[in-house]
Design a protein around this motif. Structure first.
Motif, PDB file in Angstrom:
ATOM      1  N   CYS A  12       0.932  -1.253  -0.151  1.00 62.83           N
ATOM      2  CA  CYS A  12      -0.151  -0.025   0.040  1.00 62.83           C
ATOM      3  C   CYS A  12       0.748   1.207  -0.077  1.00 62.83           C
ATOM      4  N   PHE A  13       1.817   1.179   0.815  1.00 63.87           N
ATOM      5  CA  PHE A  13       2.983   2.575   1.029  1.00 63.87           C
ATOM      6  C   PHE A  13       3.547   2.673  -0.311  1.00 63.87           C
ATOM      7  N   VAL A  14       4.067   1.665  -0.865  1.00 66.83           N
ATOM      8  CA  VAL A  14       4.757   1.704  -2.016  1.00 66.83           C
ATOM      9  C   VAL A  14       3.982   2.224  -3.396  1.00 66.83           C
ATOM     10  N   ALA A  15       2.569   1.634  -3.481  1.00 62.57           N
ATOM     11  CA  ALA A  15       1.573   2.028  -4.352  1.00 62.57           C
ATOM     12  C   ALA A  15       1.264   3.478  -4.321  1.00 62.57           C
ATOM     13  N   ILE A  16       1.135   4.134  -2.937  1.00 67.63           N
ATOM     14  CA  ILE A  16       0.928   5.418  -3.018  1.00 67.63           C
ATOM     15  C   ILE A  16       1.919   6.437  -3.247  1.00 67.63           C
ATOM     16  N   ALA A  17       3.248   5.933  -2.788  1.00 69.55           N
ATOM     17  CA  ALA A  17       4.628   6.606  -3.086  1.00 69.55           C
ATOM     18  C   ALA A  17       4.719   6.620  -4.474  1.00 69.55           C
ATOM     19  N   PHE A  18       4.628   5.705  -5.220  1.00 75.03           N
ATOM     20  CA  PHE A  18       4.741   5.675  -6.818  1.00 75.03           C
ATOM     21  C   PHE A  18       3.754   6.502  -7.499  1.00 75.03           C
ATOM     22  N   GLY A  19       2.532   6.012  -7.253  1.00 76.32           N
ATOM     23  CA  GLY A  19       1.445   6.777  -7.836  1.00 76.32           C
ATOM     24  C   GLY A  19       1.403   8.494  -7.625  1.00 76.32           C
ATOM     25  N   LEU A  20       1.850   8.964  -6.493  1.00 73.46           N
ATOM     26  CA  LEU A  20       1.989  10.311  -6.367  1.00 73.46           C
ATOM     27  C   LEU A  20       2.995  10.951  -7.088  1.00 73.46           C
ATOM     28  N   THR A  49       6.724  13.038  -2.202  1.00 70.04           N
ATOM     29  CA  THR A  49       5.678  11.926  -2.205  1.00 70.04           C
ATOM     30  C   THR A  49       6.031  10.771  -1.356  1.00 70.04           C
ATOM     31  N   PRO A  50       7.248  10.293  -1.008  1.00 69.35           N
ATOM     32  CA  PRO A  50       7.468   9.180   0.126  1.00 69.35           C
ATOM     33  C   PRO A  50       6.932   9.581   1.242  1.00 69.35           C
ATOM     34  N   ALA A  51       7.418  10.638   1.695  1.00 67.90           N
ATOM     35  CA  ALA A  51       6.687  11.303   2.939  1.00 67.90           C
ATOM     36  C   ALA A  51       5.460  11.248   2.934  1.00 67.90           C
ATOM     37  N   MET A  57      -0.090   6.567   5.783  1.00 69.79           N
ATOM     38  CA  MET A  57       0.164   5.181   6.398  1.00 69.79           C
ATOM     39  C   MET A  57      -0.157   5.394   7.921  1.00 69.79           C
ATOM     40  N   VAL A  58       0.612   6.222   8.629  1.00 68.51           N
ATOM     41  CA  VAL A  58       0.666   6.356  10.133  1.00 68.51           C
ATOM     42  C   VAL A  58      -0.566   7.087  10.369  1.00 68.51           C
ATOM     43  N   PHE A  59      -1.130   8.134   9.935  1.00 73.14           N
ATOM     44  CA  PHE A  59      -2.293   8.907  10.425  1.00 73.14           C
ATOM     45  C   PHE A  59      -3.461   8.309   9.778  1.00 73.14           C
ATOM     46  N   ILE A  60      -3.637   7.812   8.866  1.00 75.49           N
ATOM     47  CA  ILE A  60      -5.109   7.291   8.345  1.00 75.49           C
ATOM     48  C   ILE A  60      -5.180   5.800   7.995  1.00 75.49           C
ATOM     49  N   ILE A  61      -4.182   5.062   7.431  1.00 73.49           N
ATOM     50  CA  ILE A  61      -4.392   3.737   7.416  1.00 73.49           C
ATOM     51  C   ILE A  61      -3.959   2.991   8.599  1.00 73.49           C
ATOM     52  N   GLU A  62      -2.944   2.908   9.153  1.00 78.50           N
ATOM     53  CA  GLU A  62      -2.299   2.023  10.167  1.00 78.50           C
ATOM     54  C   GLU A  62      -2.941   2.807  11.607  1.00 78.50           C
ATOM     55  N   ARG A  63      -2.706   3.890  11.534  1.00 78.06           N
ATOM     56  CA  ARG A  63      -2.879   4.778  12.801  1.00 78.06           C
ATOM     57  C   ARG A  63      -2.330   4.229  14.203  1.00 78.06           C
ATOM     58  N   PRO A  64      -0.905   3.976  14.270  1.00 80.92           N
ATOM     59  CA  PRO A  64      -0.561   3.389  15.479  1.00 80.92           C
ATOM     60  C   PRO A  64      -0.451   4.521  16.609  1.00 80.92           C
TER      61      PRO A  64
END
Length: 317
Positions: A12-20, A49-51, A57-64
């Motif tokens: 998921c992270f890689v797809a977002i980074a590459f897409g952006l 875009t990687p950031a 991932m941290v604030f919306i998807i995984e939310r640790p």
């Protein structure tokens, strides 16, 4: 089950980074490519875009619970260890960029001039001519020495845009890949980081004398080796800051190949400089030594968000 969740998160992270990255670079593809007036702005935006992907991932998807810890931004301790690796981050990448030049010169793929600095002198003379001046203000040796000061300053200036990449690649992704072992983590993260550069490399950036497909492959090779060094700094320090500073220093030192080149001789980054195969020899030796001496042994894959929520310290919540 846990492994599946880890893999899904990385994908998921890689797809977002590459897409952006492709989305942000699209104006260049629809415009004048590297000659587009917006290139500098777009390139900086691509670096972020990687950031962006890591933050999603941290604030919306995984939310640790320990968000800063999950990104490698915190804790900043022990302070002594952190400063040691910050210092290494400032020195090691610059040394790798510099040592690639005499290596390439010996192998005949980099046109070096380490005595009279003829290419650098020619660049400066052109700038002076444009400014209506005739003579260099200082001896050429002094001006060369000042470039090292510029790199030191540039490393800290570049820290913010470099963090745009490192927060994703080394801050968030690399520790999660360590569950597969250090060698696999290095290779996988290097391939991903290198391939992510495709939107600009395919336009001729970094490797103007190579076809696009070869430029991407070369970028993957370079990113695997240099990324391993950045990863070592991140994992040993348990912080993303040394890796970000190293990335900033690396980018600041990239222009050294113009300082030490011979005037009138083209520099083919396919073969010479840290970008080309001859420049990978010393980093490869360093990475082999780091792996052989188990310099990644203290790095552990972070827990999944559900586990972190129960164990994250209160200061990081």
């Amino acid at each position: 089950m846990l492994a599946d969740r880890k893999v899904r998160g990385i994908v998921c992270f890689v797809a977002i980074a590459f897409g952006l990255a492709w989305l942000v670079a699209l104006p260049l593809w629809l415009g004048d490519g590297l000659f587009d007036a917006r290139f500098g702005t777009v390139a900086l935006a691509v670096m972020s875009t990687p950031a962006m992907a890591a933050l999603l991932m941290v604030f919306i998807i995984e939310r640790p619970q320990g968000k800063a810890r999950a990104l490698g931004l915190w804790p900043l301790r022990p302070v002594g260890r952190l400063f040691v690796y910050l210092g290494l981050g400032l020195v090691v990448p610059v040394a790798l960029v510099l040592v690639a030049l005499p290596v390439g010169d010996v192998l005949g793929v980099y046109p070096g001039d380490f005595k009279t600095f003829s290419a650098f002198r020619m660049i400066l003379n052109g700038q002076l001519l444009a400014a209506g001046q005739v003579e260099l203000p200082l001896p050429i040796e002094t001006l060369v020495a000042l470039q090292f000061v510029n790199v030191l300053i540039g490393a800290f200036i570049n820290l913010v845009p470099a963090l745009g990449e490192e927060l994703g690649w080394r801050g968030w992704m690399l520790p999660r890949l360590m569950v597969y072992g250090p060698v696999k983590a290095i290779v996988i993260s290097g391939v991903i980081w290198g391939a992510w550069h495709a939107p600009l490399v395919l336009l001729g950036y970094n490797y103007p004398m190579a076809p696009g497909w070869l430029g991407v492959l070369l970028m993957i090779g370079m990113c695997t080796l240099v990324g391993a060094v950045f990863g070592w700094l991140r994992l040993r320090s348990q912080s993303v800051w040394p890796a970000a500073l190293a990335h900033g220093a690396f980018n600041a030192a990239a222009g050294f190949h113009l300082v030490f080149a011979s005037a009138g001789a083209p520099v083919n980054t396919t073969h010479g400089t840290i970008l080309g195969w001859s420049g990978w020899i010393v980093p490869l030796v360093l990475v082999v030594v780091l792996v052989a001496t188990k310099q990644f042994r203290h790095a552990a894959a972070p827990q999944l968000p559900s586990q972190e929520s129960a164990e994250a310290p209160a200061s990081d919540r």
